[in-house]
Design a protein around this motif. Structure first.
Motif, PDB file in Angstrom:
ATOM      1  N   ARG A   1      22.509 -45.477  21.499  1.00  0.00           N
ATOM      2  CA  ARG A   1      23.739 -45.823  20.780  1.00  0.00           C
ATOM      3  C   ARG A   1      24.403 -47.067  21.391  1.00  0.00           C
ATOM      4  O   ARG A   1      24.860 -47.958  20.667  1.00  0.00           O
ATOM      5  CB  ARG A   1      24.728 -44.659  20.812  1.00  0.00           C
TER       6      ARG A   1
ATOM      7  N   GLU B   1      24.554 -48.403   7.969  1.00  0.00           N
ATOM      8  CA  GLU B   1      25.673 -47.700   8.606  1.00  0.00           C
ATOM      9  C   GLU B   1      26.035 -46.429   7.837  1.00  0.00           C
ATOM     10  O   GLU B   1      26.316 -45.396   8.431  1.00  0.00           O
ATOM     11  CB  GLU B   1      26.897 -48.619   8.708  1.00  0.00           C
TER      12      GLU B   1
ATOM     13  N   ILE C   1      23.334 -43.872   8.563  1.00  0.00           N
ATOM     14  CA  ILE C   1      23.504 -43.322   9.913  1.00  0.00           C
ATOM     15  C   ILE C   1      24.667 -42.330   9.933  1.00  0.00           C
ATOM     16  O   ILE C   1      24.588 -41.271  10.540  1.00  0.00           O
ATOM     17  CB  ILE C   1      23.714 -44.456  10.944  1.00  0.00           C
ATOM     18  N   GLY C   2      25.736 -42.674   9.239  1.00  0.00           N
ATOM     19  CA  GLY C   2      26.918 -41.817   9.225  1.00  0.00           C
ATOM     20  C   GLY C   2      26.728 -40.490   8.512  1.00  0.00           C
ATOM     21  O   GLY C   2      27.472 -39.542   8.749  1.00  0.00           O
TER      22      GLY C   2
ATOM     23  N   THR D   1      23.744 -38.659   8.415  1.00  0.00           N
ATOM     24  CA  THR D   1      22.612 -37.869   8.901  1.00  0.00           C
ATOM     25  C   THR D   1      22.973 -37.145  10.192  1.00  0.00           C
ATOM     26  O   THR D   1      23.951 -37.490  10.850  1.00  0.00           O
ATOM     27  CB  THR D   1      21.365 -38.759   9.160  1.00  0.00           C
TER      28      THR D   1
ATOM     29  N   ARG E   1      22.493 -35.864  14.142  1.00  0.00           N
ATOM     30  CA  ARG E   1      22.422 -36.655  15.374  1.00  0.00           C
ATOM     31  C   ARG E   1      21.012 -37.162  15.703  1.00  0.00           C
ATOM     32  O   ARG E   1      20.826 -38.329  16.010  1.00  0.00           O
ATOM     33  CB  ARG E   1      22.970 -35.828  16.525  1.00  0.00           C
TER      34      ARG E   1
ATOM     35  N   GLN F   1      20.028 -39.867  13.369  1.00  0.00           N
ATOM     36  CA  GLN F   1      20.785 -41.081  13.655  1.00  0.00           C
ATOM     37  C   GLN F   1      20.098 -41.882  14.758  1.00  0.00           C
ATOM     38  O   GLN F   1      19.917 -43.096  14.642  1.00  0.00           O
ATOM     39  CB  GLN F   1      22.202 -40.738  14.105  1.00  0.00           C
TER      40      GLN F   1
END
Length: 188
Positions: free
Chosen positions: A107, A159, A162-163, A165, A167, A170
Motif C-alpha cells: 500500500r 481506484e 480497489i475501493g 474489493t 483486502r 486490493q
C-alpha cells in the motif's frame, strides 16, 4: 519493541539465556560460551553475561549493513547445517528475489507511486502552460514511463475497483499495478 524479552519475578536465567526465538544461532552460541568462560552456566551468570539480543543490536548498530549481511549469511548456513528452517528474510540476496512485501509495504509503495505520477503530471502541465519547451522535453525524456501510465480516467476506474474489493484482492490489484509501474519507470 524490546531488544530482549522482559524479565519477570522469579526469572533467574543469566542474560546470555534471555533472547527472542529470532536471535541468531551463532550469537546465542557465542554469548553462552562467553558466559561459560567467565564462570557461568545456563543457570548462573558468569562475570560476562550478555544477551544475544543486546549483542546483535550493538553489532548491527555499529557494524552497519555489511556486518548484518555477514551475520545473516553465517546464521543461515548454521541453520541449514542443523536442518533447521531458515526464514526467507534472513537469507542474503535470495530475500530480495523471493521475499514478499507485507500489505502495508504494498500500500505504501502504491500510494507513493501515485504521488510520483501526480507530481510528474503536474510538472508537465505547468511546463506546457509556461511554454517551457526545453523543460517539457527534458521531463518527457526523463519521465516518459510515468507519463505513459494510466490516464486520469483509467486511474479513477482502478481506484473505484480497489475501493470495492476485499483486502486481499486490493493488494493483488495494487501489486499488479506496481509491477507495471516499475516496468514503465525502469529508466526513470
Amino acid at each position: 519493541f524490546r531488544i530482549m524479552p522482559p524479565s519477570y519475578p522469579g526469572d533467574l536465567r543469566p542474560e546470555s539465556e534471555r533472547y527472542h526465538r529470532s536471535a541468531r544461532t551463532w550469537t546465542k552460541t557465542f554469548t553462552r560460551g562467553l558466559n561459560r568462560m567467565t564462570g557461568g552456566d545456563e543457570f548462573i551468570e558468569g562475570t560476562v553475561s550478555i544477551s544475544p539480543e543486546v549483542f546483535d543490536h550493538a553489532v548491527d548498530t555499529f557494524g552497519g549493513g555489511l556486518v548484518r549481511f555477514l551475520e545473516d549469511g553465517v546464521d543461515s548456513l548454521i541453520k541449514l547445517g542443523k536442518s533447521e528452517e531458515v526464514p526467507v528474510r534472513q537469507i542474503p540476496f535470495y530475500r530480495r528475489l523471493r521475499y514478499e512485501s507485507s500489505d502495508y509495504q504494498v500500500r505504501g509503495d502504491y500510494y507513493g507511486a501515485l504521488d510520483h505520477i501526480k507530481r510528474v503530471r503536474k510538472a508537465e502541465k505547468a511546463y506546457i502552460k509556461r511554454g517551457s519547451r526545453a523543460e517539457l522535453m527534458r521531463l518527457r525524456e526523463r519521465h516518459g514511463g510515468v507519463l505513459g501510465m494510466a490516464n486520469d480516467t483509467q486511474q479513477r476506474r482502478l481506484e473505484r475497483q480497489i475501493g470495492t474489493t476485499e483486502r486481499d484482492a486490493q493488494v493483488r490489484l495494487m501489486n499488479r499495478w506496481l509491477r507495471r509501474y516499475y516496468e514503465m519507470t525502469e529508466g526513470d
